[in-house]
Design a protein around this motif. Sequence first.
Motif, PDB file in Angstrom:
ATOM      1  N   VAL A 157     -16.115  40.983  31.816  1.00  0.00           N
ATOM      2  CA  VAL A 157     -15.484  41.149  33.129  1.00  0.00           C
ATOM      3  C   VAL A 157     -13.979  41.318  32.932  1.00  0.00           C
ATOM      4  O   VAL A 157     -13.326  40.461  32.338  1.00  0.00           O
ATOM      5  CB  VAL A 157     -15.744  39.940  34.044  1.00  0.00           C
ATOM      6  CG1 VAL A 157     -15.290  40.244  35.470  1.00  0.00           C
ATOM      7  CG2 VAL A 157     -17.201  39.540  34.019  1.00  0.00           C
ATOM      8  N   ARG A 158     -13.455  42.431  33.434  1.00  0.00           N
ATOM      9  CA  ARG A 158     -12.008  42.671  33.390  1.00  0.00           C
ATOM     10  C   ARG A 158     -11.460  42.454  34.798  1.00  0.00           C
ATOM     11  O   ARG A 158     -11.793  43.190  35.718  1.00  0.00           O
ATOM     12  CB  ARG A 158     -11.725  44.098  32.912  1.00  0.00           C
ATOM     13  CG  ARG A 158     -12.292  44.379  31.525  1.00  0.00           C
ATOM     14  CD  ARG A 158     -12.167  45.838  31.157  1.00  0.00           C
ATOM     15  NE  ARG A 158     -12.907  46.128  29.938  1.00  0.00           N
ATOM     16  CZ  ARG A 158     -13.117  47.349  29.465  1.00  0.00           C
ATOM     17  NH1 ARG A 158     -12.646  48.402  30.119  1.00  0.00           N
ATOM     18  NH2 ARG A 158     -13.801  47.520  28.353  1.00  0.00           N
ATOM     19  N   HIS A 159     -10.625  41.442  34.934  1.00  0.00           N
ATOM     20  CA  HIS A 159     -10.170  41.067  36.274  1.00  0.00           C
ATOM     21  C   HIS A 159      -8.684  40.731  36.257  1.00  0.00           C
ATOM     22  O   HIS A 159      -8.063  40.604  35.191  1.00  0.00           O
ATOM     23  CB  HIS A 159     -10.988  39.878  36.792  1.00  0.00           C
ATOM     24  CG  HIS A 159     -10.978  38.684  35.875  1.00  0.00           C
ATOM     25  ND1 HIS A 159     -10.061  37.665  35.978  1.00  0.00           N
ATOM     26  CD2 HIS A 159     -11.779  38.362  34.816  1.00  0.00           C
ATOM     27  CE1 HIS A 159     -10.296  36.757  35.046  1.00  0.00           C
ATOM     28  NE2 HIS A 159     -11.337  37.160  34.320  1.00  0.00           N
ATOM     29  N   SER A 160      -8.130  40.559  37.432  1.00  0.00           N
ATOM     30  CA  SER A 160      -6.723  40.208  37.564  1.00  0.00           C
ATOM     31  C   SER A 160      -6.457  38.847  36.925  1.00  0.00           C
ATOM     32  O   SER A 160      -7.299  37.934  37.030  1.00  0.00           O
ATOM     33  CB  SER A 160      -6.325  40.175  39.035  1.00  0.00           C
ATOM     34  OG  SER A 160      -5.045  39.597  39.202  1.00  0.00           O
ATOM     35  N   PRO A 161      -5.300  38.668  36.266  1.00  0.00           N
ATOM     36  CA  PRO A 161      -4.987  37.361  35.667  1.00  0.00           C
ATOM     37  C   PRO A 161      -4.932  36.239  36.692  1.00  0.00           C
ATOM     38  O   PRO A 161      -5.069  35.068  36.345  1.00  0.00           O
ATOM     39  CB  PRO A 161      -3.614  37.590  35.024  1.00  0.00           C
ATOM     40  CG  PRO A 161      -3.529  39.064  34.806  1.00  0.00           C
ATOM     41  CD  PRO A 161      -4.280  39.683  35.949  1.00  0.00           C
ATOM     42  N   ASP A 162      -4.747  36.592  37.971  1.00  0.00           N
ATOM     43  CA  ASP A 162      -4.647  35.577  39.018  1.00  0.00           C
ATOM     44  C   ASP A 162      -6.008  35.103  39.511  1.00  0.00           C
ATOM     45  O   ASP A 162      -6.093  34.138  40.275  1.00  0.00           O
ATOM     46  CB  ASP A 162      -3.863  36.130  40.213  1.00  0.00           C
ATOM     47  CG  ASP A 162      -2.463  36.565  39.829  1.00  0.00           C
ATOM     48  OD1 ASP A 162      -1.905  35.949  38.911  1.00  0.00           O
ATOM     49  OD2 ASP A 162      -1.948  37.524  40.428  1.00  0.00           O
ATOM     50  N   ILE A 163      -7.068  35.781  39.105  1.00  0.00           N
ATOM     51  CA  ILE A 163      -8.417  35.448  39.584  1.00  0.00           C
ATOM     52  C   ILE A 163      -9.143  34.602  38.540  1.00  0.00           C
ATOM     53  O   ILE A 163      -9.152  34.932  37.354  1.00  0.00           O
ATOM     54  CB  ILE A 163      -9.227  36.728  39.873  1.00  0.00           C
ATOM     55  CG1 ILE A 163      -8.599  37.504  41.039  1.00  0.00           C
ATOM     56  CG2 ILE A 163     -10.673  36.388  40.191  1.00  0.00           C
ATOM     57  CD1 ILE A 163      -9.286  38.816  41.330  1.00  0.00           C
ATOM     58  N   ALA A 164      -9.742  33.519  38.994  1.00  0.00           N
ATOM     59  CA  ALA A 164     -10.577  32.683  38.124  1.00  0.00           C
ATOM     60  C   ALA A 164     -12.034  32.882  38.513  1.00  0.00           C
ATOM     61  O   ALA A 164     -12.380  32.784  39.696  1.00  0.00           O
ATOM     62  CB  ALA A 164     -10.189  31.213  38.266  1.00  0.00           C
ATOM     63  N   LEU A 165     -12.865  33.187  37.532  1.00  0.00           N
ATOM     64  CA  LEU A 165     -14.287  33.390  37.824  1.00  0.00           C
ATOM     65  C   LEU A 165     -14.939  32.064  38.218  1.00  0.00           C
ATOM     66  O   LEU A 165     -14.641  31.017  37.629  1.00  0.00           O
ATOM     67  CB  LEU A 165     -15.000  33.966  36.607  1.00  0.00           C
ATOM     68  CG  LEU A 165     -14.504  35.307  36.073  1.00  0.00           C
ATOM     69  CD1 LEU A 165     -15.404  35.767  34.943  1.00  0.00           C
ATOM     70  CD2 LEU A 165     -14.452  36.353  37.172  1.00  0.00           C
ATOM     71  N   PRO A 166     -15.834  32.078  39.212  1.00  0.00           N
ATOM     72  CA  PRO A 166     -16.552  30.844  39.584  1.00  0.00           C
ATOM     73  C   PRO A 166     -17.317  30.288  38.392  1.00  0.00           C
ATOM     74  O   PRO A 166     -17.850  31.036  37.565  1.00  0.00           O
ATOM     75  CB  PRO A 166     -17.505  31.313  40.688  1.00  0.00           C
ATOM     76  CG  PRO A 166     -16.904  32.578  41.213  1.00  0.00           C
ATOM     77  CD  PRO A 166     -16.212  33.218  40.042  1.00  0.00           C
ATOM     78  N   ALA A 167     -17.352  28.980  38.302  1.00  0.00           N
ATOM     79  CA  ALA A 167     -18.008  28.329  37.159  1.00  0.00           C
ATOM     80  C   ALA A 167     -19.473  28.740  37.045  1.00  0.00           C
ATOM     81  O   ALA A 167     -19.993  28.941  35.947  1.00  0.00           O
ATOM     82  CB  ALA A 167     -17.883  26.813  37.288  1.00  0.00           C
ATOM     83  N   ALA A 168     -20.138  28.877  38.178  1.00  0.00           N
ATOM     84  CA  ALA A 168     -21.567  29.235  38.150  1.00  0.00           C
ATOM     85  C   ALA A 168     -21.781  30.612  37.551  1.00  0.00           C
ATOM     86  O   ALA A 168     -22.750  30.840  36.806  1.00  0.00           O
ATOM     87  CB  ALA A 168     -22.140  29.178  39.564  1.00  0.00           C
ATOM     88  N   SER A 169     -20.903  31.563  37.852  1.00  0.00           N
ATOM     89  CA  SER A 169     -21.085  32.917  37.340  1.00  0.00           C
ATOM     90  C   SER A 169     -20.707  33.025  35.876  1.00  0.00           C
ATOM     91  O   SER A 169     -21.094  33.971  35.199  1.00  0.00           O
ATOM     92  CB  SER A 169     -20.252  33.898  38.175  1.00  0.00           C
ATOM     93  OG  SER A 169     -18.869  33.632  38.036  1.00  0.00           O
TER      94      SER A 169
END
Length: 367
Positions: A335-347
């Motif tokens: 997953v390539r995402h913004s540095p400001d976004i944290a992926l949900p623990a479940a995902s």
Amino acid sequence: MLTPTHLLFAQSAYLTTCVVAAHPPAPEEAAVALLGATLPDLDSRASYIGRILRLTSDLIERYFGHRSFTHSLLVQLIAGGLAVWLLPDGYGLALMAGWVSHSWADMMTPGGVSWFWPSRIRCVLPGNPDFRMELGKGGEMGFMLVMTLLGVVMMPLAATGKGTTGLLRGALGDMEMVRREYDQYQGGYLFSVQITGKDNRTSADISGTYSVQGPWRDAGLILDTPDGPRSLCPSSACQWYSAHAGLNRGEPIKTSTVSVSAGLLAVSELRERVSELTQAGEVFLLGTAQAEGVKAQPPTLEVTTDTLTFAYAAPAILEPFQGRTLRNADLTIQVRHSPDIALPAASRAPIQARNEDIPALLERWLK
């Protein structure tokens, strides 16, 4: 030198440093560079900053003299170390670009600078006094013009964020250099590649700029094109041939991964997890699994007998697998995402192995 000259030189020095350091410039940092260009004149009560900080300036000039302590290499090294340690990334670089440029500009005047303070020896540049600049005279005016032109040239080069090495690679257009640069910075930035080349199958011109999905084998790249993913390399071994290529660095990103290891994996379960992650950013599949009767989709899905190899495949690659089950899946969801976004623990939780022991009589019927 005059204060406007120092400020112009500071901006040109900051932009040049950004080019060398592969650091995209920012207006806030440019303002810090201007501040850095005024700090050395704290040792003069007649300077702009000396009039603002009169008490500090009076003490420094009284005990150390003008163009000595605050202009010295020793103080610059100490201040530079503290700036890099204490200030956010880029601000320390800007501060020192402005500060050091001030000392170098003053070396070009007849009086020179005590650069090796506490030694009283004055350093000048150049050595021939006929080529040094008098305050406010034609030489200084010419120097201001040169610095203005240098800043105009450096601004677009610094904005690319490529650095001197990246700019040289882009100028040469060598695909091997492009791949090496991509490998060095992948995972931290979005990338696009500007190419001149042709389609190896149809010989059609494919020159243009395309987003990079990922690396392809040892020397190529996988590009996102209007007609789907295409492999690019400087030979006929891939779908597109590159005669000239230049890598463009885009926005900074963070790359997160989710591991998938399962003896039996329902594609519906995989698609559900991918769908969750797609809400955070771009999702790609890497790794291997087994399934019968699957058609290859190069370069992102290659098939050998019943072994599937995913290489930076977009989620759409799973659509033909609806209702299917994969065996011996060893995959990574990137997953390539913004540095400001944290992926949900479940995902972010791995998809664990299930049903590792498949009855021999059933295995041949699994599709």
